[in-house]
Design an enzyme around this catalytic site. Sequence first.
Site: not given
Lengths: 329, 329
Positions: A12, A14-15, A17, A98, A129, A159, A187
């Site tokens: 929450a 973060g950017q 959030g 990854r 997300v 997307d 994704h």
Amino acid sequence: MNDPIRVTVTGAAGQIGYSLLFRIANGDVFGPKQPVILQMLEIPPVMAALEGTAMELEDCAFPLLHGMVLTDDAMVGFDGTNWAFLVGAFPRKAGMERSDLISRNGPIFVGQGKAMNAVAADDLRVLVVGNPANTNALIAMSNAPDVPKDRFSAMTRLDHNRALNQLAKKMDVNVADFRHMVIWGNHSSTMVPDITHVRVGRRKAINAVGKRWYKKEFMPTVARRGSAIIQARGASSAASAANAAIGHIHDWAQGTRKGDWVSMSVYSDGTHYGAPKGVIFSFPCVCPGDGSYQIVEDLELQDEIKTRIQVSGEELLKERAVVADLLNG
Amino acid sequence: MNDPIRVTVTGAAGQIGYSLLFRIANGDVFGPKQPVILQMLEIPPVMAALEGTAMELEDCAFPLLHGMVLTDDAMVGFDGTNWAFLVGAFPRKAGMERSDLISRNGPIFVGQGKAMNAVAADDLRVLVVGNPANTNALIAMSNAPDVPKDRFSAMTRLDHNRALNQLAKKMDVNVADFRHMVIWGNHSSTMVPDITHVRVGRRKAINAVGKRWYKKEFMPTVARRGSAIIQARGASSAASAANAAIGHIHDWAQGTRKGDWVSMSVYSDGTHYGAPKGVIFSFPCVCPGDGSYQIVEDLELQDEIKTRIQVSGEELLKERAVVADLLNG
């Protein structure tokens, strides 16, 4: 005015959030008659910053914001929650594969899945997300065995929106006039933006733009859009990611537009479009507005789309193999 | 669907801009039937970042966003504009006096005032957010002699919302249940948050909270709220400032709530509540929804409020004196 619902947002402070919380409190997700209690979950080092965000939320004097919980304890953050936005994840750093990213993030979603299983509301619904979103959602789902599988989803709406925008620019048509965009698969770079079903009124978009543009321009632009934004902004997509999350949950909660569908990554039971069983896969979905969704059936797929769907499905199976030990609940 | 309107945002690549643009494009300011063309004005060093923000706006697929203009030229940024959010300003740095800040920012608003005078739409309306907001608005107004004075305003809505929130927390009442908050004066440490008119239904707030709390707790908390947020967040208020700007223009364009007013800093002609003539001063205002406002008349003021209004007015006169050479148009 309805009774308040509980909405959990992880990451929450973060950017994403920061772009998301104010719009939830403003009613952009659940509508102007639905009060919310925001349950904001973060990691200990950023609790002070989260406190500042909460002060700003207060200073907006949002009538729908009926309460806030700030915590670094998942059992508190998910307590009684109806809707969970799982935004927080360990970011990919330079030089990370990854598979490293997947292994690093897995344990976070094990803990959150277990906490949701233990304390969330019976009608819990979840959007992941934080990347790798599809596999993170699978991990959370697998660790919440008492929660039905169809309550978990991952985000391919950004997307989907990016694809709509590219097409709208090319055809000089308002984004709202398109119907039937699809993002298939994971994704990730293997995702399959499929415009072969898209219509503007009775006009087929693919006939207007041509297959060459679709393959040579559209597909790479959509796939590389995230990197292009990082390059321009010096930071990854935040407000547009938050907006996609808002759209995803808005439509899931309140219903998709009549005559249209959206792209949602949801549990694949192996019976749809060749997607493998047991992964979280992006499909075209219709939501009636009661918190359920249906995968759109019987679309006819071009051979190339089928092949790409298979490739993306195989990638998801590989991701699942990397985290196999985290999936036993 | 209406014809699109042109909305200029200066400082569009900054933090407040980032919280503001997406909500304008979403319809939060002008409503769900009003398309907008966003004209984003920035300084040359951040045009690349602005490009990234514009890409994200595209990626939201907002149906109401009918166009974007990105520019570092005020004559382009204000061309044909109907509503201007003047957010960009030179920030106060450590060791800067308020008079330094005023002198540093003045020339920006001279140029923007002249540009608006030359190229904006006939129905232009302006909100100044960038500090020192009241005096910046005065400078812009003075340099746009062909634009009526009542088209210029500065933001005290964040203070208004902060005051509502403090009172709501103290009384455990929803912010939406309060009526008749006032912020008087300058958006600075001399501003006067006045709860003596505030009611919840028929109940007077001041009787519920007591004068001691009002003076000793409420006033300093509201005045120091900005600093408290900087301390917690490590950054100044952005989303809450953007939200206040949204509320300010929303109410100006679409009308204030029935039975309530809002605080807006507007031109003082010297006939209201002892505020000096020729400054931009915060008053309680009612907006009918046609782009006009009326200052609320005939409120009875307590002596202490009158004294504080005088102090804030004197501060505004001093600020005006600092920039006197910028006010001749």
